[in-house]
Enzyme design. Structure first.
Site, PDB file in Angstrom:
ATOM      1  N   THR A 185     -77.743  48.561-101.672  1.00  0.00           N
ATOM      2  CA  THR A 185     -79.030  48.849-102.307  1.00  0.00           C
ATOM      3  C   THR A 185     -78.775  49.109-103.785  1.00  0.00           C
ATOM      4  OG1 THR A 185     -78.839  51.207-101.962  1.00  0.00           O
ATOM      5  CG2 THR A 185     -79.968  49.962-100.259  1.00  0.00           C
ATOM      6  N   GLU A 330     -82.723  49.366 -96.268  1.00  0.00           N
ATOM      7  CA  GLU A 330     -82.335  50.255 -95.163  1.00  0.00           C
ATOM      8  C   GLU A 330     -83.158  50.019 -93.896  1.00  0.00           C
ATOM      9  OE1 GLU A 330     -82.699  51.077 -98.274  1.00  0.00           O
ATOM     10  OE2 GLU A 330     -81.423  52.741 -98.901  1.00  0.00           O
ATOM     11  N   LYS A 439     -96.288  65.385-111.261  1.00  0.00           N
ATOM     12  CA  LYS A 439     -96.849  66.637-110.768  1.00  0.00           C
ATOM     13  C   LYS A 439     -97.617  67.295-111.903  1.00  0.00           C
ATOM     14  CE  LYS A 439     -93.688  67.203-107.008  1.00  0.00           C
ATOM     15  NZ  LYS A 439     -92.351  67.563-106.600  1.00  0.00           N
ATOM     16  N   TRP A 444    -100.303  66.081-107.182  1.00  0.00           N
ATOM     17  CA  TRP A 444     -99.580  64.835-107.393  1.00  0.00           C
ATOM     18  C   TRP A 444    -100.524  63.725-107.857  1.00  0.00           C
ATOM     19  CZ3 TRP A 444     -95.684  64.128-102.711  1.00  0.00           C
ATOM     20  CH2 TRP A 444     -94.772  65.191-102.746  1.00  0.00           C
TER      21      TRP A 444
HETATM   22  P1  AMP Z   1     -85.271  47.473-101.705  1.00  0.00           P
HETATM   23  O1  AMP Z   1     -84.374  48.190-100.786  1.00  0.00           O
HETATM   24  O2  AMP Z   1     -84.620  47.017-102.961  1.00  0.00           O
HETATM   25  O3  AMP Z   1     -85.992  46.382-101.014  1.00  0.00           O
HETATM   26  O4  AMP Z   1     -86.366  48.514-102.193  1.00  0.00           O
HETATM   27  C1  AMP Z   1     -87.162  49.247-101.301  1.00  0.00           C
HETATM   28  C2  AMP Z   1     -88.224  49.992-102.044  1.00  0.00           C
HETATM   29  O5  AMP Z   1     -89.138  49.073-102.665  1.00  0.00           O
HETATM   30  C3  AMP Z   1     -89.111  50.841-101.174  1.00  0.00           C
HETATM   31  O6  AMP Z   1     -88.508  52.064-100.841  1.00  0.00           O
HETATM   32  C4  AMP Z   1     -90.336  51.005-102.056  1.00  0.00           C
HETATM   33  O7  AMP Z   1     -90.149  52.001-103.034  1.00  0.00           O
HETATM   34  C5  AMP Z   1     -90.420  49.663-102.749  1.00  0.00           C
HETATM   35  N1  AMP Z   1     -91.393  48.808-102.076  1.00  0.00           N
HETATM   36  C6  AMP Z   1     -91.161  47.852-101.167  1.00  0.00           C
HETATM   37  N2  AMP Z   1     -92.310  47.242-100.804  1.00  0.00           N
HETATM   38  C7  AMP Z   1     -93.297  47.832-101.500  1.00  0.00           C
HETATM   39  C8  AMP Z   1     -94.713  47.662-101.573  1.00  0.00           C
HETATM   40  N3  AMP Z   1     -95.349  46.725-100.879  1.00  0.00           N
HETATM   41  N4  AMP Z   1     -95.404  48.460-102.401  1.00  0.00           N
HETATM   42  C9  AMP Z   1     -94.782  49.410-103.136  1.00  0.00           C
HETATM   43  N5  AMP Z   1     -93.457  49.611-103.124  1.00  0.00           N
HETATM   44  C10 AMP Z   1     -92.720  48.834-102.311  1.00  0.00           C
END
Ligand code: AMP
Length: 541
Positions: A185, A330, A439, A444
């Site tokens: 990640t 994850e 905040k 929030w």
């Molecule tokens: P990754 O592991 O790089 O795919 O990133 C995952 C993160 O992307 C998630 O924990 C979210 O913060 C963000 N994320 C994924 N899909 C969305 C979505 N549809 N809207 C907003 N944030 C998203």
């Protein structure tokens, strides 16, 4: 008393064996890195994956060894990944958008023995090869005719190598809990951490992805995963598509509007998936060139929040349904997907849009809840927002080599780091990353809502909201805007545009304009960098 059913192992080779047996003639189409479009069948993929597996075995690769790929979505990349997993080795998909130092770090951390790469990424590897302590050979995913003069030690041309082996090979025999894939990640702090998928989690994710509550693919579909294989297994599509018998269309390295349009129309694509920024480019191309989409039925949009204007354009101008989805590396990655319910179908289009903007509902296999800072579970009323926790057979329980320590709570819930609401119908809506939440006076503020509304302004390309110190309210929102080329919106115009659309106390205290917003390797806005850029910023009042 135990059931009397077979312990059929849930392993990745069953996916490609099934694909060959049930859908062997279905096409896999690739825009090759060399330029021309190539096509072969699932039966060819199966045969070539076996040849790759035989070649890897000859190299001495065995159960549990790590083999890296640094490659675009292509047929050769796909053969390798099924070949690697077919012998119980671990396919480590490296994200080329990471900084070169991070690429070196994760390859060393994973202790990859071999790396398979596209010609495009040779400069990256040439620059860091001296830091790569475990790589024995570099394979270039091309043929002799297109093989460049790579300045790498122990470099091999892929087609020359695979050409030495036939497909008379049996997949290795191993337990379904065996590791299959490794994907780091791109966390915004600290070193990247490795998510280690198992064969079992990949197979269950494939069933989940193919369920009607998620992508629901069939052999009548033609699917273009624009999302890269190095981003959480192309959201599981490079397993789900062959298993469903749909046609698979791989874009290679060309993801501009024109190239995508050519594949969408030429290959009569019905389903496609990518992050919002890529769709901006496609929509712009369609608009500027007066194009229509003749076969596309649905587009899966995730990775970042999908703005309303994008859903409207796809649906109203092109007749394409948008399935907003949320997930993370994850979670394999599917967490939630927008699918209509009887309740949303009964609504007027405006009411339905509110649900389409949410990130969707969890398919069977994913459990979700939200909690406050003290760990108390919050109601699913669509209003309360808290830390989003998930649990399931396709969710990580720890990072590779124990990095990051214990990541589950005592009941096995994983804290996603996202903040969200869940409504009574089960629709989840992300309001923020927990570290980006603002905040203000103890309450929030959702930055994602403000960003999405701002993007709908005709002079805005991209928007980000960050919290800045405020003497009275602790933090207040600062809206950062990238204006469209040739336009110069003012602070007052932007604020007037937001007025009435959000709660008064959510209104940004100021608007600033910049040329570009920094992004992470998976296309997310880098708020930490923005906070750094604006660290000395003070609100005018
Ligand atoms: P990754 O592991 O790089 O795919 O990133 C995952 C993160 O992307 C998630 O924990 C979210 O913060 C963000 N994320 C994924 N899909 C969305 C979505 N549809 N809207 C907003 N944030 C998203």
């Amino acid at each position: 008393m135990k059931g009397l059913m077979q312990d059929w192992p849930l392993v990745v080779p069953t996916i490609i064996d099934h694909a060959r047996d049930a859908h062997g003639a279905r096409e896999i189409v690739t825009r090759g890195i060399e330029g021309p479009i190539r096509r072969y069948t699932i039966a060819d993929l199966h045969s070539r994956a076996r040849r790759a597996a035989k070649g890897l075995t000859a190299l001495g690769v065995k159960l549990g060894d790590r083999v890296a790929t640094l490659a675009w979505n292509t047929d050769r990349h796909l053969e390798m990944w099924y070949g690697v997993m077919g012998i119980g080795a671990i396919c480590h998909t490296v994200n080329p958008r990471l900084f070169p130092e991070q690429i070196a770090y994760i390859i060393n951390h994973a202790e990859d023995d071999y790396i398979f790469t596209d010609t495009t990424f040779l400069p990256i590897l040439e620059a860091i090869q001296d830091q790569l302590t475990t790589i024995k050979k570099f394979f270039v995913l091309t043929d002799a005719q297109n093989m460049p003069d790579a300045k790498l030690r122990n470099v091999v041309c892929y087609e020359d190598w695979i050409g030495q082996y036939d497909d008379d090979f049996q997949w290795a025999d191993f337990d379904e809990s065996t590791a299959a894939g490794l994907c780091y990640t791109s966390g915004t702090t600290g070193n990247p951490k490795g998510v280690l998928y198992s064969h079992r989690s990949n197979v269950i994710h494939t069933l989940l992805a193919n369920s009607a509550s998620a992508f629901g693919l069939t052999s009548l579909d033609s699917v273009l995963p624009v999302v890269p294989m190095f981003h959480a297994n192309a959201w599981g599509l490079t397993f789900a598509v062959p298993s469903s018998g749909a046609k698979l269309v791989l874009p290679g390295m060309k993801m501009d509007g024109e190239s995508l349009y050519e594949l969408l129309e030429g290959e009569q694509v019905t389903v496609t998936a990518a992050v919002p920024t890529l769709w901006l480019a496609l929509l712009e191309y369609l608009e500027n060139n007066d194009k229509t989409l003749s076969s596309l039925k649905s587009v899966v949009i995730g990775g970042s929040a999908c703005p309303q204007i994008m859903i409207e354009k796809f649906e109203q101008n092109y007749g394409v349904a948008v399935h907003h989805a949320w997930g993370m590396t994850e979670t394999s990655p599917i967490g939630t997907v927008y699918k209509a319910t009887p309740e949303t179908e009964a609504l007027e289009p405006g009411g339905r849009m509110k649900y389409k903007l949410k990130q969707g509902r969890a398919p069977y296999g994913v459990e979700m809840k939200i909690i406050d800072d003290k760990g108390t579970e919050l109601p699913h009323d669509g209003v309360a927002f808290g830390h989003l926790m998930v649990r399931g057979a396709t969710v990580a329980k720890g990072y590779f080599k124990g990095e990051g320590g214990k990541i589950l709570d005592d009941e096995g819930w994983f804290d996603t780091g996202d903040v969200s609401t869940i409504d009574p119908l089960g629709f989840m809506q992300i309001t923020d990353r927990s570290k980006d939440v603002i905040k203000s006076g103890g309450e929030w503020i959702s930055t994602i809502d403000i960003e999405n509304l701002t993007i709908a302004h005709p002079d805005v390309v991209e928007a980000a909201v960050i919290g800045r110190e405020h003497p009275k309210w602790n933090e207040r929102p600062l809206l950062i805007v990238v204006p469209k080329d040739g336009s110069a919106p003012t602070r007052e115009e932007i604020l007037a545009f937001l007025d009435g659309k959000i709660a008064k106390w959510w209104m940004p205290n100021d608007v600033v304009f910049i040329d570009e917003i920094p992004h992470t390797a998976t296309g997310k806005i880098q708020k930490m960098t923005l906070r750094e850029i604006f660290k000395d910023y003070q609100f005018p009042d």
